[in-house]
Design a protein around this motif. Structure first.
Motif, PDB file in Angstrom:
ATOM      1  N   CYS A 210      -2.951   7.994  -0.653  1.00  0.00           N
ATOM      2  CA  CYS A 210      -1.057   6.833  -0.472  1.00  0.00           C
ATOM      3  C   CYS A 210      -0.859   8.311   0.604  1.00  0.00           C
ATOM      4  CB  CYS A 210      -0.834   7.028  -1.792  1.00  0.00           C
ATOM      5  SG  CYS A 210      -1.056   5.653  -2.598  1.00  0.00           S
ATOM      6  N   PHE A 211      -0.578   9.324   0.418  1.00  0.00           N
ATOM      7  CA  PHE A 211       0.179  10.176   1.084  1.00  0.00           C
ATOM      8  C   PHE A 211      -0.698  10.581   2.655  1.00  0.00           C
ATOM      9  CE2 PHE A 211       2.637  11.034  -2.522  1.00  0.00           C
ATOM     10  CZ  PHE A 211       3.708  12.013  -2.257  1.00  0.00           C
ATOM     11  N   LEU A 212      -2.162  10.706   2.320  1.00  0.00           N
ATOM     12  CA  LEU A 212      -2.611  10.389   3.850  1.00  0.00           C
ATOM     13  C   LEU A 212      -2.165   9.162   4.594  1.00  0.00           C
ATOM     14  CD1 LEU A 212      -4.571  12.058   5.759  1.00  0.00           C
ATOM     15  CD2 LEU A 212      -6.517  10.210   4.405  1.00  0.00           C
ATOM     16  N   PHE A 213      -2.176   8.260   3.737  1.00  0.00           N
ATOM     17  CA  PHE A 213      -1.645   6.603   4.431  1.00  0.00           C
ATOM     18  C   PHE A 213      -0.199   7.550   5.252  1.00  0.00           C
ATOM     19  CE2 PHE A 213       0.437   3.014   5.275  1.00  0.00           C
ATOM     20  CZ  PHE A 213      -0.115   2.352   5.713  1.00  0.00           C
ATOM     21  N   ARG A 214       0.835   7.740   4.570  1.00  0.00           N
ATOM     22  CA  ARG A 214       1.892   8.034   4.917  1.00  0.00           C
ATOM     23  C   ARG A 214       2.250   9.188   5.894  1.00  0.00           C
ATOM     24  NH1 ARG A 214       6.114  12.183   1.471  1.00  0.00           N
ATOM     25  NH2 ARG A 214       3.926  13.547   2.983  1.00  0.00           N
ATOM     26  N   ASP A 215       1.110  10.336   6.173  1.00  0.00           N
ATOM     27  CA  ASP A 215       1.445  11.138   6.819  1.00  0.00           C
ATOM     28  C   ASP A 215       1.451  10.260   8.396  1.00  0.00           C
ATOM     29  OD1 ASP A 215       2.103  12.547   5.328  1.00  0.00           O
ATOM     30  OD2 ASP A 215       0.287  13.845   5.007  1.00  0.00           O
ATOM     31  N   GLN A 216       0.033   9.173   8.020  1.00  0.00           N
ATOM     32  CA  GLN A 216      -0.665   8.696   9.262  1.00  0.00           C
ATOM     33  C   GLN A 216       0.575   7.544   9.991  1.00  0.00           C
ATOM     34  OE1 GLN A 216      -4.534   7.363   7.887  1.00  0.00           O
ATOM     35  NE2 GLN A 216      -4.875   9.045   8.423  1.00  0.00           N
ATOM     36  N   THR A 217       1.496   6.828   9.113  1.00  0.00           N
ATOM     37  CA  THR A 217       1.803   5.826   9.222  1.00  0.00           C
ATOM     38  C   THR A 217       3.534   6.403   8.710  1.00  0.00           C
ATOM     39  OG1 THR A 217       1.753   4.237   7.282  1.00  0.00           O
ATOM     40  CG2 THR A 217       0.063   3.956   9.245  1.00  0.00           C
ATOM     41  N   GLY A 218       3.997   6.765   8.576  1.00  0.00           N
ATOM     42  CA  GLY A 218       5.451   6.940   8.293  1.00  0.00           C
ATOM     43  C   GLY A 218       5.766   6.366   6.731  1.00  0.00           C
ATOM     44  N   ARG A 219       5.553   5.583   6.660  1.00  0.00           N
ATOM     45  CA  ARG A 219       5.763   5.433   4.796  1.00  0.00           C
ATOM     46  C   ARG A 219       4.343   4.934   4.020  1.00  0.00           C
ATOM     47  NH1 ARG A 219       3.169   0.041   4.704  1.00  0.00           N
ATOM     48  NH2 ARG A 219       2.496  -0.573   6.599  1.00  0.00           N
ATOM     49  N   PHE A 220       4.774   4.878   2.956  1.00  0.00           N
ATOM     50  CA  PHE A 220       3.444   4.622   1.953  1.00  0.00           C
ATOM     51  C   PHE A 220       2.634   3.101   1.865  1.00  0.00           C
ATOM     52  CE2 PHE A 220       6.012   7.751  -0.363  1.00  0.00           C
ATOM     53  CZ  PHE A 220       5.639   8.729  -0.009  1.00  0.00           C
ATOM     54  N   PRO A 221       1.742   3.240   1.564  1.00  0.00           N
ATOM     55  CA  PRO A 221       1.029   1.437   1.384  1.00  0.00           C
ATOM     56  C   PRO A 221       1.615   0.739   0.466  1.00  0.00           C
ATOM     57  CG  PRO A 221      -0.976   3.100   0.420  1.00  0.00           C
ATOM     58  CD  PRO A 221       0.986   4.092   0.899  1.00  0.00           C
ATOM     59  N   THR A 222       2.275  -0.184   0.219  1.00  0.00           N
ATOM     60  CA  THR A 222       2.362  -1.790  -0.792  1.00  0.00           C
ATOM     61  C   THR A 222       0.874  -2.181  -0.804  1.00  0.00           C
ATOM     62  OG1 THR A 222       2.381  -2.923   0.902  1.00  0.00           O
ATOM     63  CG2 THR A 222       4.304  -1.841   0.229  1.00  0.00           C
ATOM     64  N   SER A 223      -0.141  -2.165  -0.458  1.00  0.00           N
ATOM     65  CA  SER A 223      -1.129  -2.740  -1.303  1.00  0.00           C
ATOM     66  C   SER A 223      -2.366  -2.356  -0.840  1.00  0.00           C
ATOM     67  CB  SER A 223      -1.517  -4.474  -1.030  1.00  0.00           C
ATOM     68  OG  SER A 223      -1.146  -4.200   0.447  1.00  0.00           O
ATOM     69  N   LEU A 224      -3.961  -2.314  -2.024  1.00  0.00           N
ATOM     70  CA  LEU A 224      -4.973  -2.134  -1.286  1.00  0.00           C
ATOM     71  C   LEU A 224      -4.867  -2.534   0.201  1.00  0.00           C
ATOM     72  CD1 LEU A 224      -7.171  -2.857  -4.902  1.00  0.00           C
ATOM     73  CD2 LEU A 224      -6.337  -0.395  -3.411  1.00  0.00           C
ATOM     74  N   GLU A 225      -4.861  -3.473   0.110  1.00  0.00           N
ATOM     75  CA  GLU A 225      -5.182  -4.360   1.811  1.00  0.00           C
ATOM     76  C   GLU A 225      -4.521  -2.990   2.670  1.00  0.00           C
ATOM     77  OE1 GLU A 225      -4.341  -6.016  -0.569  1.00  0.00           O
ATOM     78  OE2 GLU A 225      -6.052  -7.616  -1.249  1.00  0.00           O
ATOM     79  N   ASP A 226      -3.176  -2.708   2.744  1.00  0.00           N
ATOM     80  CA  ASP A 226      -2.551  -1.737   3.230  1.00  0.00           C
ATOM     81  C   ASP A 226      -3.116  -0.512   3.330  1.00  0.00           C
ATOM     82  OD1 ASP A 226      -0.293  -1.821   5.090  1.00  0.00           O
ATOM     83  OD2 ASP A 226       0.887  -0.941   3.598  1.00  0.00           O
ATOM     84  N   LEU A 227      -3.499  -0.002   2.491  1.00  0.00           N
ATOM     85  CA  LEU A 227      -3.828   1.443   2.275  1.00  0.00           C
ATOM     86  C   LEU A 227      -5.586   1.123   3.175  1.00  0.00           C
ATOM     87  CD1 LEU A 227      -4.168   3.685   1.205  1.00  0.00           C
ATOM     88  CD2 LEU A 227      -4.978   3.154  -0.439  1.00  0.00           C
ATOM     89  N   GLY A 228      -5.726  -0.244   2.998  1.00  0.00           N
ATOM     90  CA  GLY A 228      -6.860  -0.316   3.882  1.00  0.00           C
ATOM     91  C   GLY A 228      -8.116   0.580   3.027  1.00  0.00           C
ATOM     92  N   ALA A 229      -8.671   0.343   1.935  1.00  0.00           N
ATOM     93  CA  ALA A 229      -8.998   0.692   0.680  1.00  0.00           C
ATOM     94  C   ALA A 229     -11.143  -0.014   0.817  1.00  0.00           C
ATOM     95  CB  ALA A 229      -8.797   0.968  -0.620  1.00  0.00           C
ATOM     96  N   GLU A 230     -11.922   0.466   1.338  1.00  0.00           N
ATOM     97  CA  GLU A 230     -13.124   0.103   1.005  1.00  0.00           C
ATOM     98  C   GLU A 230     -13.116  -0.452  -0.325  1.00  0.00           C
ATOM     99  OE1 GLU A 230     -15.677   1.793   3.841  1.00  0.00           O
ATOM    100  OE2 GLU A 230     -14.349   1.732   5.216  1.00  0.00           O
ATOM    101  N   ASP A 231     -13.220   1.060  -1.445  1.00  0.00           N
ATOM    102  CA  ASP A 231     -14.472   0.375  -2.443  1.00  0.00           C
ATOM    103  C   ASP A 231     -12.300   0.424  -3.768  1.00  0.00           C
ATOM    104  OD1 ASP A 231     -15.417   0.725  -5.034  1.00  0.00           O
ATOM    105  OD2 ASP A 231     -16.817   2.130  -4.681  1.00  0.00           O
TER     106      ASP A 231
END
Length: 408
Positions: A210-231
């Motif tokens: 979640c924090f890696l996603f924030r560093d890349q996009t400037g916001r926290f993810p809101t779902s697994l699809e938004d995070l792009g988690a494969e597993d």
């Protein structure tokens, strides 16, 4: 403000239901341990107690002696209706027993077993001696071992009815059951501890993602699809396989948490709830205790419908909540008060209109019933059965002594 008070009402209602449910569950668990009281009471009502039986039989022996001037050789000669349940110990072969048990003249042919209690508290037996000025002459064999030896001797004289070695079979089964239950409990708690460690490892990886996603996009993810988690299985707890929660949009200072709490391994009932929470500063807090865990999820539910409810923060490695527009402390007090008032009113109504045939005639009658209801509710919660049979508090122990443990 309307939304705030609606949330407070929802918090009060949920807390009220949780407390009431916990009370019912604990009440049921406590009453399991008092089942011997109910079964003993039923047996006490359907049959005569051991003291009455042996006293009645002894009276036939005394009548026979008064009429004939001699001791009977058997109970059959006295016409006693329960001659098959007791043995007359006035014969020469029972001389050792009369010396050991202070003038025994009657004894039951078989010992009695205490309910679900193994050796060395498993068996007891009643015998009678000559009445004295201080009592009725009824005794109980205090030692479990002595009880088994006594009835093994009686069985040897009278033929069958009790086997000394076989009497320990049930005790062995009871000990085996509790030993197996203890091993199974340790196994379950050990597995729970492993699951807790696995959940924590997965939650750390989830927080990092979640924090890696924030560093890349400037916001926290809101779902697994938004995070792009494969597993997605890696982002679930190891207890119920529930996916971790994305909470950055709730505005309560938390970005992630486990979806459900779990009971901590080897924790006492009611004090071992746990859940994991990741805050906006990146710290992970393990929330401990039922009240703190319930508060956390209550705030999350309220934050779905209103804004500015308050924020969580960490203080001394514990999750704290700063109220804003959601007075959760007031909701907790109201929830407890509602539960106590409901229980009190229910029991007071029961005692007033059902137990008391004359009903309520004055307000003082209701007050007295309410006080009795409070005492009754407390006793039942603690596993005590307050029957009308008890005239004094000491009657509780007298009832247990007579009907459950066999102490006459």
């Amino acid at each position: 403000m309307k939304s705030s008070w609606f949330s407070v009402g929802s918090l009060c209602w949920r807390r009220f239901l949780r407390i009431l449910r916990a009370y019912v569950v604990l009440f049921a668990i406590h009453q399991v341990f008092t089942l011997p009281l109910f079964t003993a009471l039923l047996r006490f009502g359907m049959e005569e107690n051991p003291e009455s039986k042996i006293l009645e039989t002894r009276s036939f022996v005394e009548q026979y002696e008064n009429m004939t001037g001699a001791e009977p050789s058997s109970l059959a000669e006295t016409g006693a209706p329960r001659a098959d349940e007791f043995v007359l110990t006035t014969g020469a072969q029972y001389a050792p027993l009369r010396e050991r048990y202070d003038g025994m003249i009657l004894a039951e042919k078989r010992p009695r077993r205490r309910t679900l209690v193994p050796f060395p508290m498993g068996t007891w037996g009643v015998y009678a001696v000559k009445p004295k000025s201080c009592d009725y002459g009824v005794r109980i064999v205090q030692s479990d071992w002595e009880t088994r030896r006594l009835y093994a001797f009686i069985a040897k004289q009278e033929g069958g009815g009790f086997n000394f070695a076989a009497s320990f079979v049930l005790d062995a089964l009871i000990y085996a059951f509790w030993f197996a239950a203890a091993l199974f409990y340790v196994y379950l708690q050990t597995r729970k501890r492993r699951a807790e460690a696995t959940t924590f490892e997965r939650f750390e990886r989830f927080r990092n993602a979640c924090f890696l996603f924030r560093d890349q996009t400037g916001r926290f993810p809101t779902s697994l699809e938004d995070l792009g988690a494969e597993d997605a299985s890696e982002f679930r707890d190891a207890f119920r396989r529930r996916e971790f929660l994305f909470l950055s949009t709730r505005g309560v200072g938390v970005v992630a948490a486990t979806a459900k709490s779990w009971r901590a391994p080897f924790a006492p009932v009611g004090f071992g709830r746990r859940t994991l929470v990741a805050l906006e500063d990146g710290s992970i807090v393990k929330v401990r205790g039922r009240r703190r865990v319930e508060l956390f999820y209550d705030v999350l539910r309220a934050a779905r419908k209103q804004e500015n409810v308050g924020r969580f923060f960490v203080a001394k490695n514990k999750l704290k909540f700063e109220e804003n527009e959601l007075p959760v402390r007031r909701a907790a007090i109201v929830g407890y008060a509602l539960t106590a008032a409901t229980l009190l009113i229910v029991w007071a109504t029961f005692l007033t209109f059902i137990v008391r045939a004359d009903g309520v005639r004055e307000f003082s009658d209701f007050i007295v019933s309410a006080i009795g209801a409070l005492i009754f509710t407390t006793c039942m919660a603690l596993g005590i059965v307050p029957l009308e049979y008890f005239n004094l508090l000491g009657g509780v122990y007298a009832f247990i002594a007579h009907t459950v443990w066999g102490w006459i």
